[in-house]
Design a protein around this motif. Structure first.
Motif, PDB file in Angstrom:
ATOM      1  N   VAL A 310      38.254  32.866  46.533  1.00  0.00           N
ATOM      2  CA  VAL A 310      37.988  33.465  45.211  1.00  0.00           C
ATOM      3  C   VAL A 310      38.171  34.982  45.282  1.00  0.00           C
ATOM      4  O   VAL A 310      38.763  35.599  44.384  1.00  0.00           O
ATOM      5  CB  VAL A 310      36.564  33.107  44.725  1.00  0.00           C
ATOM      6  CG1 VAL A 310      36.209  33.876  43.463  1.00  0.00           C
ATOM      7  CG2 VAL A 310      36.447  31.620  44.481  1.00  0.00           C
ATOM      8  N   ALA A 311      37.668  35.588  46.359  1.00  0.00           N
ATOM      9  CA  ALA A 311      37.775  37.046  46.483  1.00  0.00           C
ATOM     10  C   ALA A 311      39.240  37.475  46.496  1.00  0.00           C
ATOM     11  O   ALA A 311      39.617  38.454  45.842  1.00  0.00           O
ATOM     12  CB  ALA A 311      37.073  37.502  47.752  1.00  0.00           C
ATOM     13  N   ARG A 312      40.071  36.716  47.223  1.00  0.00           N
ATOM     14  CA  ARG A 312      41.513  37.043  47.257  1.00  0.00           C
ATOM     15  C   ARG A 312      42.100  36.934  45.847  1.00  0.00           C
ATOM     16  O   ARG A 312      42.870  37.797  45.408  1.00  0.00           O
ATOM     17  CB  ARG A 312      42.244  36.080  48.190  1.00  0.00           C
ATOM     18  CG  ARG A 312      42.294  36.575  49.652  1.00  0.00           C
ATOM     19  CD  ARG A 312      43.334  35.818  50.457  1.00  0.00           C
ATOM     20  NE  ARG A 312      43.106  34.384  50.480  1.00  0.00           N
ATOM     21  CZ  ARG A 312      42.255  33.763  51.306  1.00  0.00           C
ATOM     22  NH1 ARG A 312      41.579  34.474  52.201  1.00  0.00           N
ATOM     23  NH2 ARG A 312      42.098  32.451  51.261  1.00  0.00           N
ATOM     24  N   LYS A 313      41.678  35.886  45.162  1.00  0.00           N
ATOM     25  CA  LYS A 313      42.179  35.673  43.794  1.00  0.00           C
ATOM     26  C   LYS A 313      41.782  36.866  42.910  1.00  0.00           C
ATOM     27  O   LYS A 313      42.594  37.391  42.138  1.00  0.00           O
ATOM     28  CB  LYS A 313      41.546  34.390  43.259  1.00  0.00           C
ATOM     29  CG  LYS A 313      42.216  33.804  42.071  1.00  0.00           C
ATOM     30  CD  LYS A 313      41.765  32.358  41.947  1.00  0.00           C
ATOM     31  CE  LYS A 313      41.728  31.881  40.531  1.00  0.00           C
ATOM     32  NZ  LYS A 313      41.062  30.595  40.377  1.00  0.00           N
ATOM     33  N   LEU A 314      40.531  37.295  43.038  1.00  0.00           N
ATOM     34  CA  LEU A 314      40.043  38.407  42.207  1.00  0.00           C
ATOM     35  C   LEU A 314      40.787  39.692  42.545  1.00  0.00           C
ATOM     36  O   LEU A 314      41.166  40.458  41.650  1.00  0.00           O
ATOM     37  CB  LEU A 314      38.538  38.607  42.398  1.00  0.00           C
ATOM     38  CG  LEU A 314      37.654  37.445  41.948  1.00  0.00           C
ATOM     39  CD1 LEU A 314      36.183  37.776  42.200  1.00  0.00           C
ATOM     40  CD2 LEU A 314      37.864  37.155  40.463  1.00  0.00           C
ATOM     41  N   LEU A 315      41.013  39.926  43.834  1.00  0.00           N
ATOM     42  CA  LEU A 315      41.741  41.142  44.230  1.00  0.00           C
ATOM     43  C   LEU A 315      43.134  41.108  43.612  1.00  0.00           C
ATOM     44  O   LEU A 315      43.637  42.124  43.117  1.00  0.00           O
ATOM     45  CB  LEU A 315      41.823  41.248  45.754  1.00  0.00           C
ATOM     46  CG  LEU A 315      40.509  41.614  46.465  1.00  0.00           C
ATOM     47  CD1 LEU A 315      40.650  41.473  47.975  1.00  0.00           C
ATOM     48  CD2 LEU A 315      40.074  43.030  46.121  1.00  0.00           C
ATOM     49  N   GLY A 316      43.738  39.913  43.653  1.00  0.00           N
ATOM     50  CA  GLY A 316      45.077  39.754  43.093  1.00  0.00           C
ATOM     51  C   GLY A 316      45.072  40.020  41.592  1.00  0.00           C
ATOM     52  O   GLY A 316      45.925  40.745  41.060  1.00  0.00           O
ATOM     53  N   LEU A 317      44.061  39.461  40.903  1.00  0.00           N
ATOM     54  CA  LEU A 317      43.979  39.627  39.440  1.00  0.00           C
ATOM     55  C   LEU A 317      43.795  41.091  39.062  1.00  0.00           C
ATOM     56  O   LEU A 317      44.360  41.572  38.077  1.00  0.00           O
ATOM     57  CB  LEU A 317      42.778  38.846  38.904  1.00  0.00           C
ATOM     58  CG  LEU A 317      43.010  37.390  38.565  1.00  0.00           C
ATOM     59  CD1 LEU A 317      41.708  36.769  38.101  1.00  0.00           C
ATOM     60  CD2 LEU A 317      44.046  37.287  37.455  1.00  0.00           C
ATOM     61  N   CYS A 318      42.980  41.789  39.843  1.00  0.00           N
ATOM     62  CA  CYS A 318      42.706  43.188  39.510  1.00  0.00           C
ATOM     63  C   CYS A 318      43.877  44.089  39.876  1.00  0.00           C
ATOM     64  O   CYS A 318      43.966  45.222  39.400  1.00  0.00           O
ATOM     65  CB  CYS A 318      41.439  43.660  40.227  1.00  0.00           C
ATOM     66  SG  CYS A 318      40.005  42.758  39.680  1.00  0.00           S
ATOM     67  N   ALA A 319      44.792  43.570  40.739  1.00  0.00           N
ATOM     68  CA  ALA A 319      45.932  44.401  41.127  1.00  0.00           C
ATOM     69  C   ALA A 319      46.899  44.549  39.952  1.00  0.00           C
ATOM     70  O   ALA A 319      47.643  45.533  39.867  1.00  0.00           O
ATOM     71  CB  ALA A 319      46.639  43.773  42.320  1.00  0.00           C
ATOM     72  N   GLU A 320      46.880  43.574  39.060  1.00  0.00           N
ATOM     73  CA  GLU A 320      47.725  43.683  37.858  1.00  0.00           C
ATOM     74  C   GLU A 320      47.228  44.856  37.024  1.00  0.00           C
ATOM     75  O   GLU A 320      46.021  44.941  36.763  1.00  0.00           O
ATOM     76  CB  GLU A 320      47.564  42.422  36.993  1.00  0.00           C
ATOM     77  CG  GLU A 320      48.052  41.153  37.624  1.00  0.00           C
ATOM     78  CD  GLU A 320      49.562  41.083  37.587  1.00  0.00           C
ATOM     79  OE1 GLU A 320      50.132  41.414  36.536  1.00  0.00           O
ATOM     80  OE2 GLU A 320      50.145  40.741  38.636  1.00  0.00           O
ATOM     81  N   PRO A 321      48.125  45.742  36.604  1.00  0.00           N
ATOM     82  CA  PRO A 321      47.631  46.890  35.827  1.00  0.00           C
ATOM     83  C   PRO A 321      46.970  46.437  34.516  1.00  0.00           C
ATOM     84  O   PRO A 321      47.349  45.413  33.954  1.00  0.00           O
ATOM     85  CB  PRO A 321      48.890  47.697  35.542  1.00  0.00           C
ATOM     86  CG  PRO A 321      49.994  47.042  36.244  1.00  0.00           C
ATOM     87  CD  PRO A 321      49.555  45.733  36.788  1.00  0.00           C
ATOM     88  N   PHE A 322      46.003  47.225  34.067  1.00  0.00           N
ATOM     89  CA  PHE A 322      45.344  46.962  32.783  1.00  0.00           C
ATOM     90  C   PHE A 322      46.011  47.864  31.743  1.00  0.00           C
ATOM     91  O   PHE A 322      46.190  49.050  32.013  1.00  0.00           O
ATOM     92  CB  PHE A 322      43.850  47.315  32.861  1.00  0.00           C
ATOM     93  CG  PHE A 322      43.063  46.398  33.737  1.00  0.00           C
ATOM     94  CD1 PHE A 322      42.364  45.335  33.198  1.00  0.00           C
ATOM     95  CD2 PHE A 322      43.016  46.600  35.110  1.00  0.00           C
ATOM     96  CE1 PHE A 322      41.622  44.483  34.010  1.00  0.00           C
ATOM     97  CE2 PHE A 322      42.286  45.754  35.920  1.00  0.00           C
ATOM     98  CZ  PHE A 322      41.589  44.689  35.369  1.00  0.00           C
ATOM     99  N   VAL A 323      46.359  47.271  30.614  1.00  0.00           N
ATOM    100  CA  VAL A 323      46.977  48.110  29.577  1.00  0.00           C
ATOM    101  C   VAL A 323      45.918  48.389  28.514  1.00  0.00           C
ATOM    102  O   VAL A 323      45.434  47.484  27.850  1.00  0.00           O
ATOM    103  CB  VAL A 323      48.210  47.424  28.967  1.00  0.00           C
ATOM    104  CG1 VAL A 323      48.835  48.307  27.904  1.00  0.00           C
ATOM    105  CG2 VAL A 323      49.211  47.095  30.064  1.00  0.00           C
ATOM    106  N   VAL A 324      45.558  49.660  28.395  1.00  0.00           N
ATOM    107  CA  VAL A 324      44.558  50.050  27.409  1.00  0.00           C
ATOM    108  C   VAL A 324      45.183  51.151  26.566  1.00  0.00           C
ATOM    109  O   VAL A 324      45.567  52.197  27.095  1.00  0.00           O
ATOM    110  CB  VAL A 324      43.285  50.584  28.077  1.00  0.00           C
ATOM    111  CG1 VAL A 324      42.254  50.943  27.024  1.00  0.00           C
ATOM    112  CG2 VAL A 324      42.716  49.573  29.050  1.00  0.00           C
TER     113      VAL A 324
END
Ligand SMILES: Nc1nc2c(ncn2[C@@H]2O[C@@H]3COP(=O)(O)O[C@H]4[C@@H](O)[C@H](n5cnc6c(=O)[nH]c(N)nc65)O[C@@H]4COP(=O)(O)O[C@H]3[C@H]2O)c(=O)[nH]1
Length: 639
Positions: A310-324
């Motif tokens: 799960v932690a790897r998955k979360l790190l991966g998800l957060c690596a995607e830039p956030f568009v604000v």
């Protein structure tokens, strides 16, 4: 006449002289028995009398009309319409109608029943002699249906009172109905209002419930709900002998996003992050936000392997830039993982473990996940022990200050000292400030402790003056927690005034990191302190990331070059270049420089050569107890 048996009877006698000229010739008698006729006549007369009595004394008005004119009427009829006895005789029936139309209509209405031998019956409004209306019920019949010219009989009754009563009843009924309707409406309004109120109350309760359990920014469960759910999950894990993972996640440098792009952008980023976290987890998992950029996840029935996944998955998800808005933001999280039951038996311990692991992830370079380990456990234990011992350190007078000389290089004179806090614990021994200061900071003890340091340093300055050792400048370290405390300037001002010393003799050391955390606020606090005549020095300079534009605005008068640059000064050309750059920059900004951790003559030579103004380090003296430092000062004065 009398019969033979003596019975009397009526008879008709007709006698005549046989010859009127000769009465003696006798007479002839015809005797006619009229007893029956007489009796019938008497019966009839009686009947007539009775009828007349009824007619005269009836309670209703009775009138006989012929050609619509009165042939006969009783007294009741006259009284009903207000006429004197006999006054109506011969008058047209039009007299008691309100108008021609009513009169004619009545004539038309009764024609059919009259000619068919039926009674005409109806209610009509008629008129008294004085013109006033009277409500009547009438019944009438032709005397001879086959010959209407023989007239008709009308029986008339005043029903005004009955009508009024009926109208009153009707009105009362209508009023009652209106009242019932009104009450029903009021009742339904009340019911509606009650329902609205209940609905509102439910909504308010739901809102309170939601406020109490959910984070308003992200809609995720808050600490309270997290605790409830985690405790439920722990209970199940305990019963079923399962493991459970609890994770702390914190965004690295989130504060910078808030500071540079504003809270609005920061908020949107947190919301997007919350969504991503939620999407990455399973239904029974809980994601909660504790506040700021701190998220906690509880994963029931999850072992270390699962948690790592799960932690790897979360790190991966957060690596995607956030568009604000128009910004594309890259962030990285630090994740700390604690596993039940190994790393904690209850929620609070698991949280503490995951928190420690998260800080380790941060320390290890961020954008990483770390499991809680036995070594961390030992550290946590040590921190707890220190915290408990620290709570009593002040009152048990286990703290004291040491003074490390600061030397002006040109003249080789001690011009001041840095006050360094020392803690001697009867069992733990001498504990380094690098170890206990962070503990004191995390449990809030740093405030009374820092205050004690300033009081002690100012008291010492005063004492040295009194001893004739001249004005000695003493630098004290300020913790970031102290620095952020709103009343710091007033507090120091008051302490300095109480000690009765020149505020310029107290130097406050802040680190670059502290100043850059919230530069704008730091500038204000520094200005406040500066206004009160205190001197500010920037400690550990070179290790942080001061922006030059801020440096210009910070009212500091001295930069303390961090000892990490001084250490390898003789061997490392890069460090030499950095130190040279710091000194020349400081000179051009009109700031003084002091090199920390000077241990060798070689280091000193280079610093001198580069134009460093002051130095501090073992080469000149280790931190000394106050009397020893005073002796050093005294020796300098005499020598
Ligand atoms: N290797 C080497 N080290 C040298 C040399 N000369 C001095 N030092 C050490 O370097 C540290 C300098 O203090 P700092 O950078 O302000 O760093 C301080 C400061 O950040 C903090 N600290 C100490 N006293 C206080 C205090 O009263 N309040 C606060 N908030 N922090 C304090 O603890 C840190 C460590 O203090 P210390 O252990 O006393 O360590 C001191 C000092 O003993 C040298 O030539 N070589």
């Amino acid at each position: 006449m009398r019969r033979r048996g003596g019975q009397l009877f009526w008879c008709s006698l007709t006698g005549r002289l046989i010859d009127p000229a000769h009465p003696e010739a006798g007479s002839i008698w015809i005797v006619d028995d009229i007893d029956d006729r007489k009796r019938a006549e008497a019966g009839l007369a009686q009947l007539m009398l009775e009828q007349q009595l009824i007619f005269d004394h009836a309670m209703v008005g009775i009138v006989f009309l012929k050609d619509r004119r009165v042939t006969r009427c009783n007294r009741a009829f006259e009284q009903l319409f207000g006429y004197a006895p006999g006054e109506l005789n011969g008058l047209s029936s039009r007299s008691w109608y309100l108008d021609d139309e009513g009169w004619e209509q009545a004539g038309r209405d009764c024609y059919a029943p009259f000619s068919e031998g039926r009674a005409f019956q109806g209610e009509m409004m008629l008129a008294r002699k004085d013109g006033s209306p009277v409500h009547c019920e009438v019944r009438s019949k032709a005397i001879e249906p086959s010959d209407l010219s023989q007239g008709s009989i009308w029986i008339t009754m005043d029903i005004s009172a009955r009508k009024q009563a009926e109208a009153a009843v009707l009105q009362a009924k209508a009023e009652l109905e209106a009242l019932v309707q009104e009450r029903t409406q009021q009742l339904s309004q009340t019911v509606q209002a009650l329902e609205d109120k209940i609905r509102e109350q439910h909504a308010a309760e739901a809102r309170i419930q939601s406020l109490a359990h959910f984070d308003s920014l992200t809609g995720l469960p808050n600490r309270l709900l997290l605790k409830e759910r985690a405790e439920q999950a722990l209970e199940i894990a305990r019963r079923q002998g399962h493991q459970l993972a609890l994770m702390f996640l914190d965004l690295d440098h989130f504060k910078r996003v808030n500071d540079s792009l504003g809270h609005r952008v920061g908020d949107v980023l947190l919301r997007q992050l919350a969504q991503r976290l939620r999407s990455a987890l399973r239904e029974p998992d809980t994601v909660a936000r504790l506040g700021g950029d701190e998220f906690v996840m509880v994963l029931p029935d999850t072992d270390a392997q699962g948690a790592a996944h799960v932690a790897r998955k979360l790190l991966g998800l957060c690596a995607e830039p956030f568009v604000v808005e128009q910004h594309e933001l890259s962030t990285s999280p630090s994740i700390g993982i604690a596993i039940f039951p190994e790393d904690g038996q209850d929620f609070d311990t698991l949280c503490a473990s995951a928190d420690v692991a998260m800080y380790r992830a941060k320390r290890d370079g961020r954008n990483a996940a770390r499991f809680f380990t036995a070594e961390m456990q030992a550290q946590t234990l040590r921190a707890l022990t220190l915290e408990n011992a620290l709570r009593r350190a002040l009152e048990r007078e286990q703290l004291h200050l040491c003074y490390q000389p600061q030397v002006e290089l040109e003249r080789g004179l001690i011009t001041g000292a840095e006050a360094l806090l020392r803690w001697e614990h009867p069992e733990l021994g001498s504990v380094s400030p690098t170890e206990f200061i962070p503990v004191a900071e995390s449990c809030g003890l740093i405030l009374p402790m820092g205050e004690w340091v300033i009081r002690e340093a100012t008291r010492q300055i005063r004492q040295w003056m009194a001893q004739g050792l001249g004005p000695v400048k003493v630098a004290v370290n300020l913790s970031s927690v102290q620095f952020r405390h709103l009343e710091l300037p007033q507090l120091i001002d008051q302490i300095v005034k109480q000690a009765g010393i020149d505020p310029a003799l107290l130097e406050l050391e802040l680190t670059e990191g502290m100043a850059m955390l919230e530069p704008q606020r730091a500038i204000e606090t520094m200005r406040e302190l500066h206004r009160r005549g205190l001197q500010l020095a920037m400690d550990d300079f070179g290790t942080g990331y001061s922006s030059l534009s801020y440096l210009k605005k910070f009212p500091v008068y001295k930069l303390k070059i961090d000892q990490s640059f001084v250490r390898d000064l003789t061997e490392d050309p890069e460090d030499r270049a950095i130190v040279a750059a710091i000194i020349s920059m400081a000179t051009s900004l009109g700031l003084q420089t002091l090199a920390e951790g000077v241990e060798t003559q070689g280091q000193l030579d280079i610093l001198r050569q580069q134009g460093c103004r002051e130095a501090q380090g073992w080469l000149f003296g280790r931190p000394l107890r106050a009397p020893d430092f005073a002796a050093l000062l005294a020796a300098q004065r005499t020598g």
